[in-house]
Design a protein around this motif. Structure first.
Motif: not given
Length: 353
Positions: A308-315
């Motif tokens: 979740i944190v990785g996707l939030l950072f990416h998006y």
């Protein structure tokens, strides 16, 4: 203390490598299945497999921050579940020392990522894209869905395949007069760069006049009055994220000097510059999570939190990149804001501990 640093670092590094291998393998597998939808006479399963194989350096580079985050969560979470982190803290080891021990092996991964992004990914990606396009569309004229358009004065050029060795395939040229009337078109199967000019091979040319059209065939023809070079085309054919840091800066500066849109290239440039810091901040975030809100949860919950944190950072970074282009903001801010926000979140969580 040195043995303790090595133990923590080795645990984190092994977890990061295992997670990265899994992520890259899954991404490559799904990409291969997607490539099977594009199979044609000269592009079969073996060519699709080679295409995926050539894009592996790019996938390694792209997944490095997320793999580092999830791997660090798993590695440190394993130490937390076995109470080893509790014993380490009870022995008087500070959190700063644990951060140092977990980060030290990741620095080597960061150096590998910098080498990949600067020297390897641009070469392998261009070769992969050119080989795929050559197998898919070799011999076709303007009918393919891919390719690259280039305009010089009244001449419009469409190029199907660009190889990194100064060879192009499938060149369609359309020449218009001052009244925007088409007066000549031709299609060449191949073009080879000869130091200061291009030589077109197997040319089918059509001249158009008010009364008639005239067709000719040439085995070779010199391409006159063009500024296209292999260096220019090697930048144009790749997405900004696939270019090297120096290539991005040079091309973005060129676009700036011509008063053309350069924000997307400068954004990718700053994102690549900051990626080493992004990877290290991911380790910091993982440590703050393990000592903070994820101290006593299951491994599955840690993995989910990392995703979740990785996707939030990416998006968040991608969204800010588009906002930068739309509103003409500073590309550096778009690349740096998610990084700074993640770092501040980690500091806040560790302060609570």
């Amino acid at each position: 203390m040195r043995l303790l640093d090595q133990y923590v670092g080795r645990t984190v590094l092994i977890s990061v490598l295992m997670v990265s291998f899994l992520l890259i393998g899954l991404d490559a597998s799904f990409a291969f299945l997607a490539e099977l939808d594009d199979l044609k006479s000269n592009y079969q399963a073996f060519e699709a497999f080679m295409y995926i194989l050539l894009t592996l350096p790019r996938r390694v580079y792209e997944f490095m921050p997320v793999g580092t985050l999830i791997g660090s969560l798993i590695g440190l979470g394993t130490l937390a579940n076995t109470s080893e982190l509790t014993v380490i803290r009870a022995a008087g080891v500070s959190i700063a020392r644990i951060v140092f021990a977990a980060t030290r092996p990741i620095i080597w991964l960061v150096l590998v990522g910098m080498i990949l992004g600067q020297f390897i990914v641009p070469q392998t990606e261009q070769f992969a894209q050119s080989e795929k396009a050559r197998n898919l569309y070799l011999g076709e004229s303007i009918g393919s869905r891919d390719g690259y358009w280039y305009r010089e004065g009244g001449q419009y050029t469409h190029i199907q395949v660009v190889q990194p060795n100064g060879v192009m395939f499938g060149i369609s040229r359309f020449l218009f007069d001052d009244d925007n009337v088409l007066i000549r078109s031709d299609f060449s199967e191949r073009a080879i760069y000869q130091g200061d000019h291009w030589v077109l091979e197997k040319v089918r040319q059509t001249r158009i006049s008010d009364q008639s059209t005239e067709s000719e065939h040439f085995q070779t023809m010199r391409w006159e009055d063009t500024t296209i070079t292999p260096q220019v085309m090697s930048v144009v054919v790749l997405k900004p994220d696939y270019l090297s840091i120096t290539g991005l800066y040079q091309y973005a500066s060129y676009l700036d000097s011509q008063e053309l849109e350069s924000s997307s290239y400068f954004f990718s440039f700053w994102k690549k510059i900051l990626q080493p810091f992004t990877t290290l901040v991911m380790v910091f975030i993982a440590i703050s999570f393990v000592f903070g809100p994820l101290r006593s949860v299951t491994m599955g919950q840690r993995i989910m939190a990392g995703v979740i944190v990785g996707l939030l950072f990416h998006y968040a970074q991608q969204l800010l990149g588009h906002i930068t282009i739309i509103f003409n903001l500073t590309p550096f801010l778009a690349a740096a804001v998610p990084l700074v926000a993640s770092f501040l979140l980690g500091v806040y969580l560790l302060k609570r501990v």
